[in-house]
Design a protein around this motif. Structure first.
Motif, PDB file in Angstrom:
ATOM      1  N   SER A 158      22.988  29.195   5.593  1.00  0.00           N
ATOM      2  CA  SER A 158      22.068  29.874   4.676  1.00  0.00           C
ATOM      3  C   SER A 158      21.011  30.649   5.472  1.00  0.00           C
ATOM      4  O   SER A 158      20.558  31.700   5.032  1.00  0.00           O
ATOM      5  CB  SER A 158      21.457  28.887   3.687  1.00  0.00           C
ATOM      6  OG  SER A 158      20.216  28.429   4.108  1.00  0.00           O
ATOM      7  N   ALA A 187      22.668  35.741  -4.427  1.00  0.00           N
ATOM      8  CA  ALA A 187      23.860  35.100  -4.995  1.00  0.00           C
ATOM      9  C   ALA A 187      24.627  34.392  -3.892  1.00  0.00           C
ATOM     10  O   ALA A 187      25.068  33.254  -4.048  1.00  0.00           O
ATOM     11  CB  ALA A 187      24.730  36.161  -5.652  1.00  0.00           C
ATOM     12  N   ARG A 188      24.750  35.079  -2.754  1.00  0.00           N
ATOM     13  CA  ARG A 188      25.442  34.451  -1.625  1.00  0.00           C
ATOM     14  C   ARG A 188      24.678  33.239  -1.112  1.00  0.00           C
ATOM     15  O   ARG A 188      25.274  32.247  -0.699  1.00  0.00           O
ATOM     16  CB  ARG A 188      25.605  35.470  -0.501  1.00  0.00           C
ATOM     17  CG  ARG A 188      26.994  36.059  -0.441  1.00  0.00           C
ATOM     18  CD  ARG A 188      27.099  37.051   0.674  1.00  0.00           C
ATOM     19  NE  ARG A 188      27.289  36.419   1.971  1.00  0.00           N
ATOM     20  CZ  ARG A 188      27.294  37.099   3.108  1.00  0.00           C
ATOM     21  NH1 ARG A 188      27.138  38.404   3.116  1.00  0.00           N
ATOM     22  NH2 ARG A 188      27.467  36.476   4.242  1.00  0.00           N
ATOM     23  N   GLU A 189      23.350  33.371  -1.161  1.00  0.00           N
ATOM     24  CA  GLU A 189      22.538  32.258  -0.666  1.00  0.00           C
ATOM     25  C   GLU A 189      22.710  31.035  -1.562  1.00  0.00           C
ATOM     26  O   GLU A 189      22.794  29.909  -1.081  1.00  0.00           O
ATOM     27  CB  GLU A 189      21.074  32.671  -0.636  1.00  0.00           C
ATOM     28  CG  GLU A 189      20.277  31.898   0.389  1.00  0.00           C
ATOM     29  CD  GLU A 189      18.793  32.099   0.210  1.00  0.00           C
ATOM     30  OE1 GLU A 189      18.382  33.092  -0.419  1.00  0.00           O
ATOM     31  OE2 GLU A 189      18.054  31.239   0.699  1.00  0.00           O
ATOM     32  N   SER A 190      22.785  31.271  -2.871  1.00  0.00           N
ATOM     33  CA  SER A 190      22.936  30.117  -3.765  1.00  0.00           C
ATOM     34  C   SER A 190      24.303  29.482  -3.549  1.00  0.00           C
ATOM     35  O   SER A 190      24.468  28.264  -3.692  1.00  0.00           O
ATOM     36  CB  SER A 190      22.746  30.547  -5.219  1.00  0.00           C
ATOM     37  OG  SER A 190      23.898  31.183  -5.689  1.00  0.00           O
ATOM     38  N   THR A 191      25.288  30.294  -3.160  1.00  0.00           N
ATOM     39  CA  THR A 191      26.590  29.728  -2.836  1.00  0.00           C
ATOM     40  C   THR A 191      26.485  28.804  -1.630  1.00  0.00           C
ATOM     41  O   THR A 191      27.008  27.690  -1.637  1.00  0.00           O
ATOM     42  CB  THR A 191      27.589  30.860  -2.520  1.00  0.00           C
ATOM     43  OG1 THR A 191      27.465  31.861  -3.511  1.00  0.00           O
ATOM     44  CG2 THR A 191      28.997  30.338  -2.476  1.00  0.00           C
ATOM     45  N   THR A 192      25.769  29.267  -0.609  1.00  0.00           N
ATOM     46  CA  THR A 192      25.652  28.405   0.577  1.00  0.00           C
ATOM     47  C   THR A 192      24.835  27.162   0.254  1.00  0.00           C
ATOM     48  O   THR A 192      25.059  26.117   0.838  1.00  0.00           O
ATOM     49  CB  THR A 192      24.995  29.139   1.755  1.00  0.00           C
ATOM     50  OG1 THR A 192      23.670  29.501   1.384  1.00  0.00           O
ATOM     51  CG2 THR A 192      25.781  30.366   2.163  1.00  0.00           C
ATOM     52  N   LYS A 193      23.929  27.279  -0.717  1.00  0.00           N
ATOM     53  CA  LYS A 193      23.153  26.097  -1.092  1.00  0.00           C
ATOM     54  C   LYS A 193      24.071  25.046  -1.711  1.00  0.00           C
ATOM     55  O   LYS A 193      23.985  23.863  -1.402  1.00  0.00           O
ATOM     56  CB  LYS A 193      22.041  26.476  -2.063  1.00  0.00           C
ATOM     57  CG  LYS A 193      20.708  26.570  -1.360  1.00  0.00           C
ATOM     58  CD  LYS A 193      19.547  26.679  -2.335  1.00  0.00           C
ATOM     59  CE  LYS A 193      18.294  27.091  -1.577  1.00  0.00           C
ATOM     60  NZ  LYS A 193      17.598  28.209  -2.209  1.00  0.00           N
ATOM     61  N   THR A 194      24.939  25.512  -2.604  1.00  0.00           N
ATOM     62  CA  THR A 194      25.920  24.606  -3.213  1.00  0.00           C
ATOM     63  C   THR A 194      26.753  23.940  -2.125  1.00  0.00           C
ATOM     64  O   THR A 194      27.006  22.742  -2.150  1.00  0.00           O
ATOM     65  CB  THR A 194      26.855  25.405  -4.140  1.00  0.00           C
ATOM     66  OG1 THR A 194      26.057  26.305  -4.884  1.00  0.00           O
ATOM     67  CG2 THR A 194      27.624  24.506  -5.046  1.00  0.00           C
ATOM     68  N   PHE A 195      27.143  24.766  -1.173  1.00  0.00           N
ATOM     69  CA  PHE A 195      27.915  24.308  -0.020  1.00  0.00           C
ATOM     70  C   PHE A 195      27.154  23.200   0.727  1.00  0.00           C
ATOM     71  O   PHE A 195      27.685  22.125   1.025  1.00  0.00           O
ATOM     72  CB  PHE A 195      28.119  25.547   0.852  1.00  0.00           C
ATOM     73  CG  PHE A 195      28.861  25.345   2.124  1.00  0.00           C
ATOM     74  CD1 PHE A 195      30.150  24.853   2.127  1.00  0.00           C
ATOM     75  CD2 PHE A 195      28.264  25.682   3.333  1.00  0.00           C
ATOM     76  CE1 PHE A 195      30.839  24.697   3.309  1.00  0.00           C
ATOM     77  CE2 PHE A 195      28.949  25.530   4.517  1.00  0.00           C
ATOM     78  CZ  PHE A 195      30.237  25.040   4.501  1.00  0.00           C
TER      79      PHE A 195
END
Lengths: 403, 277
Positions: free
Chosen positions: A46, A271-279
């Motif tokens: 992230s 949006a990409r950052e929230s994906t990495t957060k989920t990750f």
């Protein structure tokens, strides 16, 4: 006195079964280390996303024509963006929200340096504000100026890739190149940004807007208007300003029927950052499970220890050991196991985060170190309390008779 | 650790023969029964004589005077170990009253029982029951540690107890580095270090050779001679000969109570050896 004595008894109990204690600690160690490491990997990715946001210009907004992806541009109803729109934005927008405006036209063409020929990914015609908005910095030479734009001078700033293709190691500044039949003087070379996607952001040639319009695109519409918000926080405000002004210039009453789109780098990348957060959360959950398994390992070993030492507990009780002392001894043993295991796990996790893992530079979150350590110790106490309690509540006669 | 006080009692000093009033007995049990199981499967480990009216067990009555040396004899299953466990507050009776040093043990909670075991009773077991991987000195310090005695004082008293049993120079040895006789002497030192009112020995010589048996019995004789109450369980007549009073248990009942020497005197073995009182 009692505390020191209890600690000594506990340490003695652990040392008596070195292999067993070491394996139990290994369970906790792996749990703690994986929590720290996996969260560091998630955090690292992230952080990498955040860096690419900053490299693209956090507060830049791009206005393109068309109401949606696809056919809108060819639809006759959609009004193209023009330099007049850009001027309207520059003059009417609230200066607290919008810092600068740069209309952009893009063209394709071949650049010639003597007998070296190269086609840059894009030829960009724009205003000097573009450089700051798109976070393009000149490494060598200088930017073209507002004067160059007004005088429609034939000057160009090369992207790092373009410069390398045309001039190899030679210094391009001050040299002449021919692009699409028009001679340009190179005034600067941009600093390499490095590719973050399929397109190479360094594969460009930037020249003043009227020059490019004159040579390639003609003086009609522009492809996009880049707007720099006053700060990263004011992008939303800038966005509404742009909508208001462009609805005005395009004479559209209903905002839902707007014939232009505004996209911000930040919104795409958040949006990409929230994906990495989920990750990261997912990785953390997996690690937490291994921490839990380590805790159950402590329970198991302590139960075995209590069973094995039932007779010793009986002796101690016959000698008048109060319940609290027995409870304390076994709890201390469990806590020692988890504290030492977690301590080693912290070291292992921090050591492991110095290596690149699947292309990601792990960035240790300090809270995760404290949290993992704390949780491991708490787990030791929690899971140790059951066997310890069992030991303490043994009846002396049963404990003594135990073989 | 909260320390709770027990009711006061007269000091455990040597019993003087010229004392006009007899001190209260160290042990007084009344109608004591212990049974295991329920219903038809009930086994009365301690029952005493049958009640002539109901036919049920009446329970065991027993008084043991301060300074006495009592041997409890009986075959296995006679209830002597059950009696010993109840006397040592390791087990609770099914019925009846047990007063140790004037305190009704039946009314004590777990913490107070731990305190009673720590202060009033010293145990010597057949299988030594030393704490593994612990030096002789630490073994002897253990009951003092549980009593909350300070480290320096604990060490001094533990060393004194160890030299009393002749093992001062072995204080740093672990149980696996000591012979059986030495281990049992460490256990005796551990039992006497808190100066308990009563020494409970459960077949202390059962696992020892004859020389070690003599050594350990000699220690116990000596302790009794200095006024310590001793209750010893055995099935060997040789050992029972050291006692001043011999009880025989059969099927949970005291069938004989034989006095071999007066309470206010040296134990018979020392008397025979000509040691003055």
């Amino acid at each position: 006195m009692i505390l020191w004595q209890t600690l000594r008894f506990a340490a003695g109990g652990l040392v008596a079964n070195k292999v067993r204690s070491a394996l139990t600690m290994l369970g906790v160690l792996i749990g703690v280390a994986s929590v720290i490491l996996l969260l560091a990997v998630g955090n690292g990715s992230s952080v990498a996303v955040k860096e690419s946001i900053t490299s693209l210009g956090t507060n830049s907004l791009t206005v393109t024509s068309g109401s949606s992806f696809g056919g809108a541009r060819s639809a006759s109803s959609a009004k193209k963006l023009t330099v007049a729109d850009a001027k309207a934005l520059a003059t009417e927008a609230d200066p607290h929200a919008v810092r600068s405006v740069a209309p952009v036209v893009t063209a394709a063409g071949t650049a010639l340096n003597g007998d070296i020929s190269y086609s840059p990914g894009s030829i960009v015609g724009t205003y000097p504000a573009y450089f700051e908005t798109a976070n393009q910095k000149v490494e060598h030479g200088e930017y073209f100026t507002q004067d160059d734009v007004l005088a429609s001078r034939k000057v160009a700033v090369l992207g790092a890739t373009t410069a390398k293709q045309l001039f190899a190691t030679a210094d391009p500044v001050g040299r002449q190149i021919v692009v699409g039949g028009t001679p340009f003087t190179v005034v600067g070379v941009l600093r390499a940004k490095g590719g973050t996607g399929f397109t190479d952001p360094d594969d460009v040639l930037v020249a003043p807007l009227p020059t490019v319009q004159n040579a390639f695109t003609g003086f009609g519409s522009v492809n996009q208007i880049m707007v720099q918000a006053a700060s990263a926080d004011s992008t939303a405000q800038a966005q509404s300003e742009i909508t208001r002004i462009l609805l005005g210039t395009h004479a559209i009453a209903d905002p839902t029927k707007a014939d232009f789109r505004i996209s911000s780098q930040t919104s795409l990348l958040s949006a990409r950052e929230s994906t990495t957060k989920t990750f990261t959360v997912l990785l953390g959950a997996v690690a937490a499970i291994s921490l839990l398994v380590g805790g159950i390992g402590i329970t198991n070993i302590m139960l075995v220890t209590v069973t094995e030492r039932t007779r010793e507990i009986g002796i101690r009780k016959a000698l008048g050991a109060p319940r609290g002392v027995i409870l304390g001894q076994f709890l201390t043993e469990a806590t020692l196991l988890s504290v030492v295991g977690a301590g080693l796990g912290v070291l292992a996790g921090i050591a492991g985060s110095h290596f690149r893992i699947v292309g990601i530079e792990p960035v240790v979150i300090p809270e995760s170190v404290l949290g993992a350590f704390g949780i491991a110790v708490a787990i030791g106490l929690f899971f140790g309390s059951y066997p310890a309690n069992r030991a303490a509540s043994l009846r002396p006669i049963d404990a003594l008779r135990h073989e | 650790m909260a320390r709770r006080a027990l009711p006061a009692r007269p000091g455990p000093g040597p019993v003087r023969p010229d004392r006009p009033d007899t001190p209260p007995p160290v042990i007084r049990i009344r109608r004591l029964t212990k049974s295991y199981g329920h219903g038809d499967a009930t086994v009365h480990a301690l029952r005493g004589p049958d009640d002539p009216a109901t036919g049920g067990p009446l329970g065991v009555d027993l008084d043991i005077e301060q300074g006495d040396f009592v041997a409890v004899m009986g075959s296995s299953g006679s209830g002597k170990s059950t009696l010993m466990n109840i006397l040592g507050c390791l087990d609770v009776p099914t019925g009846g009253r047990y007063l140790l040093d004037g305190i009704d043990v039946g009314h004590l909670d777990e913490g107070q029982l731990a305190l009673v075991r720590n202060r009033k009773i010293g145990f010597v077991f057949q299988s030594f029951n030393l704490v593994p991987r612990t030096t002789a000195l630490a073994q002897v310090e253990l009951p003092l540690a549980y009593a909350g005695v300070r480290a320096a004082e604990r060490r001094r008293r533990a060393l004194a107890a160890l030299s009393l049993v002749g093992l001062a120079e072995r204080s740093g040895h672990r149980p696996n580095e000591l012979s059986g006789g030495q281990q049992q002497r460490v256990a005796v030192a551990r039992a006497l270090v808190t100066a308990p009112a009563m020494l409970l020995a459960d077949e202390p010589t059962g696992n020892l050779d004859s020389r070690s048996t003599e050594e350990v019995l000699g220690l116990i004789d000596g302790l009794n001679a200095t006024g310590r109450t001793v209750v010893l369980i055995t099935h060997e007549d040789e050992v029972a000969r050291h006692a001043k009073r011999v009880l025989r248990l059969v099927d949970g009942m005291i069938v004989s109570d034989l006095r071999q020497a007066p309470v206010d005197g040296p134990p018979p073995a020392l008397h025979r050896a000509g040691v003055p009182a």
